[in-house]
Scaffold this motif. Structure first.
Motif, PDB file in Angstrom:
ATOM      1  N   ALA A 169       0.826  -1.209   0.000  1.00 39.50           N
ATOM      2  CA  ALA A 169       0.000   0.000   0.000  1.00 39.50           C
ATOM      3  C   ALA A 169       0.858   1.256   0.000  1.00 39.50           C
ATOM      4  N   ALA A 170       1.921   1.264   0.806  1.00 41.72           N
ATOM      5  CA  ALA A 170       2.805   2.428   0.846  1.00 41.72           C
ATOM      6  C   ALA A 170       3.493   2.632  -0.493  1.00 41.72           C
ATOM      7  N   GLY A 171       3.979   1.545  -1.092  1.00 41.84           N
ATOM      8  CA  GLY A 171       4.646   1.654  -2.387  1.00 41.84           C
ATOM      9  C   GLY A 171       3.726   2.171  -3.470  1.00 41.84           C
ATOM     10  N   VAL A 172       2.507   1.664  -3.500  1.00 43.07           N
ATOM     11  CA  VAL A 172       1.542   2.137  -4.501  1.00 43.07           C
ATOM     12  C   VAL A 172       1.232   3.618  -4.290  1.00 43.07           C
ATOM     13  N   CYS A 173       1.070   4.034  -3.043  1.00 42.74           N
ATOM     14  CA  CYS A 173       0.789   5.447  -2.760  1.00 42.74           C
ATOM     15  C   CYS A 173       1.940   6.338  -3.216  1.00 42.74           C
ATOM     16  N   TYR A 174       3.177   5.896  -3.001  1.00 44.59           N
ATOM     17  CA  TYR A 174       4.321   6.681  -3.471  1.00 44.59           C
ATOM     18  C   TYR A 174       4.297   6.830  -4.993  1.00 44.59           C
ATOM     19  N   LEU A 175       3.992   5.743  -5.708  1.00 49.51           N
ATOM     20  CA  LEU A 175       3.918   5.831  -7.169  1.00 49.51           C
ATOM     21  C   LEU A 175       2.785   6.749  -7.618  1.00 49.51           C
ATOM     22  N   VAL A 176       1.652   6.670  -6.931  1.00 49.42           N
ATOM     23  CA  VAL A 176       0.516   7.529  -7.272  1.00 49.42           C
ATOM     24  C   VAL A 176       0.879   9.000  -7.094  1.00 49.42           C
ATOM     25  N   THR A 177       1.663   9.325  -6.049  1.00 47.61           N
ATOM     26  CA  THR A 177       2.038  10.729  -5.852  1.00 47.61           C
ATOM     27  C   THR A 177       2.822  11.255  -7.050  1.00 47.61           C
ATOM     28  N   HIS A 178       3.687  10.432  -7.636  1.00 51.62           N
ATOM     29  CA  HIS A 178       4.473  10.876  -8.784  1.00 51.62           C
ATOM     30  C   HIS A 178       3.595  11.061 -10.023  1.00 51.62           C
ATOM     31  N   VAL A 179       2.749  10.079 -10.292  1.00 51.89           N
ATOM     32  CA  VAL A 179       1.881  10.169 -11.468  1.00 51.89           C
ATOM     33  C   VAL A 179       0.932  11.360 -11.344  1.00 51.89           C
ATOM     34  N   ALA A 180       0.334  11.525 -10.173  1.00 50.73           N
ATOM     35  CA  ALA A 180      -0.648  12.594  -9.976  1.00 50.73           C
ATOM     36  C   ALA A 180       0.011  13.972 -10.025  1.00 50.73           C
ATOM     37  N   SER A 181       1.204  14.118  -9.457  1.00 47.84           N
ATOM     38  CA  SER A 181       1.866  15.429  -9.452  1.00 47.84           C
ATOM     39  C   SER A 181       2.293  15.832 -10.857  1.00 47.84           C
ATOM     40  N   ILE A 182       2.837  14.883 -11.619  1.00 48.29           N
ATOM     41  CA  ILE A 182       3.259  15.189 -12.994  1.00 48.29           C
ATOM     42  C   ILE A 182       2.039  15.470 -13.865  1.00 48.29           C
ATOM     43  N   GLY A 183       0.985  14.658 -13.706  1.00 43.47           N
ATOM     44  CA  GLY A 183      -0.229  14.871 -14.499  1.00 43.47           C
ATOM     45  C   GLY A 183      -0.888  16.199 -14.193  1.00 43.47           C
ATOM     46  N   GLY A 184      -0.960  16.552 -12.904  1.00 41.44           N
ATOM     47  CA  GLY A 184      -1.570  17.820 -12.520  1.00 41.44           C
ATOM     48  C   GLY A 184      -0.798  19.003 -13.071  1.00 41.44           C
ATOM     49  N   LEU A 185       0.535  18.946 -12.988  1.00 41.83           N
ATOM     50  CA  LEU A 185       1.360  20.042 -13.485  1.00 41.83           C
ATOM     51  C   LEU A 185       1.202  20.209 -14.989  1.00 41.83           C
ATOM     52  N   ALA A 186       1.120  19.093 -15.720  1.00 42.74           N
ATOM     53  CA  ALA A 186       0.947  19.162 -17.173  1.00 42.74           C
ATOM     54  C   ALA A 186      -0.407  19.772 -17.549  1.00 42.74           C
ATOM     55  N   LEU A 187      -1.436  19.399 -16.803  1.00 46.91           N
ATOM     56  CA  LEU A 187      -2.769  19.908 -17.106  1.00 46.91           C
ATOM     57  C   LEU A 187      -2.909  21.380 -16.738  1.00 46.91           C
ATOM     58  N   TYR A 188      -2.209  21.821 -15.695  1.00 47.45           N
ATOM     59  CA  TYR A 188      -2.273  23.213 -15.270  1.00 47.45           C
ATOM     60  C   TYR A 188      -1.480  24.146 -16.183  1.00 47.45           C
ATOM     61  N   GLY A 189      -0.728  23.592 -17.123  1.00 48.06           N
ATOM     62  CA  GLY A 189       0.164  24.388 -17.958  1.00 48.06           C
ATOM     63  C   GLY A 189      -0.410  25.691 -18.491  1.00 48.06           C
ATOM     64  N   PRO A 190      -1.635  25.695 -19.065  1.00 51.48           N
ATOM     65  CA  PRO A 190      -2.183  26.934 -19.627  1.00 51.48           C
ATOM     66  C   PRO A 190      -2.484  28.013 -18.585  1.00 51.48           C
ATOM     67  N   VAL A 191      -2.524  27.634 -17.321  1.00 51.33           N
ATOM     68  CA  VAL A 191      -2.903  28.593 -16.279  1.00 51.33           C
ATOM     69  C   VAL A 191      -1.692  29.140 -15.542  1.00 51.33           C
ATOM     70  N   LEU A 192      -0.756  28.281 -15.198  1.00 53.97           N
ATOM     71  CA  LEU A 192       0.392  28.696 -14.400  1.00 53.97           C
ATOM     72  C   LEU A 192       1.195  29.775 -15.125  1.00 53.97           C
ATOM     73  N   GLY A 193       1.401  30.880 -14.469  1.00 52.34           N
ATOM     74  CA  GLY A 193       2.142  31.984 -15.064  1.00 52.34           C
ATOM     75  C   GLY A 193       1.352  32.778 -16.084  1.00 52.34           C
ATOM     76  N   ASN A 194       0.028  32.576 -16.137  1.00 57.80           N
ATOM     77  CA  ASN A 194      -0.792  33.271 -17.133  1.00 57.80           C
ATOM     78  C   ASN A 194      -2.012  33.899 -16.461  1.00 57.80           C
ATOM     79  N   PRO A 195      -1.854  35.086 -15.871  1.00 58.92           N
ATOM     80  CA  PRO A 195      -2.997  35.738 -15.217  1.00 58.92           C
ATOM     81  C   PRO A 195      -4.094  36.138 -16.199  1.00 58.92           C
ATOM     82  N   ASP A 196      -3.782  36.204 -17.503  1.00 58.49           N
ATOM     83  CA  ASP A 196      -4.806  36.527 -18.498  1.00 58.49           C
ATOM     84  C   ASP A 196      -5.844  35.419 -18.633  1.00 58.49           C
ATOM     85  N   PHE A 197      -5.574  34.264 -18.043  1.00 61.35           N
ATOM     86  CA  PHE A 197      -6.538  33.173 -18.078  1.00 61.35           C
ATOM     87  C   PHE A 197      -7.895  33.619 -17.552  1.00 61.35           C
ATOM     88  N   VAL A 198      -7.905  34.490 -16.544  1.00 61.51           N
ATOM     89  CA  VAL A 198      -9.162  34.872 -15.907  1.00 61.51           C
ATOM     90  C   VAL A 198     -10.020  35.777 -16.787  1.00 61.51           C
TER      91      VAL A 198
END
Length: 243
Positions: free
Chosen positions: A10-39
């Protein structure tokens, strides 16, 4: 599987999930991060919302690693084990604040009306982005560095995993913490080459630990075991697989 083997998996799977989720979230947030014109623009709301979902999973997995490891590592230092559990929970809470800041940007963009002042909206957007940036520094850097040192120390003194894995954590934790101080003082950017380089040891530590726990589980510590604060020998866990 015996209970401790299930906890390792369970601990090992959770560690792997943290990596997948953090990389996926950062990739999806790309159009917003550093772009205040998004609003004030059309905005890819779907990507931001999906990125938020990824980071919710990330926060839950962060806490999951501590919940799974705590019953095992507390035998080798209860205070440090509770510290690890508390710091992992704090890390997840800081991540959650960052999620809320980006969701607030989506709400702000969706509620733009004919009388909305674009300049004011951009100012609020910059403030919300700043909140996310600071949470990204405080949670996955400062707090991560501290909790990594605690659990790596417990794993090193217990012998529950090979020593080289624990040493990666003992090196990576202080290094990413020191890098966070450098970013805080403006010496370089968090996503600069130096910032990414400082994150490599802790990244390697978490991956090595995850694969070890999933595929091999915990090692059986030496029969004598380490000594806790009280001075009594720590009993050897029953049923842990020997390497």
């Amino acid at each position: 599987m015996i209970p401790s083997r299930r906890l390792a998996t369970a601990a090992g799977v959770c560690y792997l999930v943290t990596h997948v989720a953090s990389i996926g979230g950062l990739a999806l947030y790309g159009p917003v991060l550093g772009n205040p014109d998004f609003v004030v623009g059309p905005g890819p709301d779907g990507r931001v919302l999906l990125g938020a979902l990824f980071e919710v999973v990330l926060a839950l997995a962060v806490v999951g690693t501590a919940i799974a490891l705590f019953p095992v590592v507390r035998r080798y230092g209860e205070g440090a084990a509770f510290g690890y559990l508390g710091l992992r929970t704090l890390e997840a809470a800081v991540i959650a604040v960052g999620i809320v800041s980006l969701l607030a940007m989506v709400t702000l963009r969706q509620n733009q009306g004919a009388g909305t002042d674009p300049a004011a909206a951009r100012t609020v957007g910059r403030a919300l982005l700043a909140v996310h940036d600071w949470t990204f520094l405080l949670g996955p850097n400062f707090v991560l560095g501290a909790n990594t040192v605690l659990v790596a120390h417990l794993l090193y003194r217990s012998g529950l995993v090979p020593r080289f894995i624990a040493v990666l954590g003992l090196v990576g934790g202080p290094l990413i913490f020191a890098s966070a101080i450098a970013v805080l003082l403006g010496l370089y950017g968090q996503l600069s080459a130096w910032g990414k380089l400082a994150a490599v040891p802790v990244f390697a530590w978490e991956l090595a630990l995850a694969f070890r726990l999933i595929f091999r589980g915990f090692r059986t510590p030496a029969a004598a075991g380490p000594l806790p604060v009280g001075g009594d020998p720590v009993p050897v866990p029953v049923g842990l697989p020997q390497v």
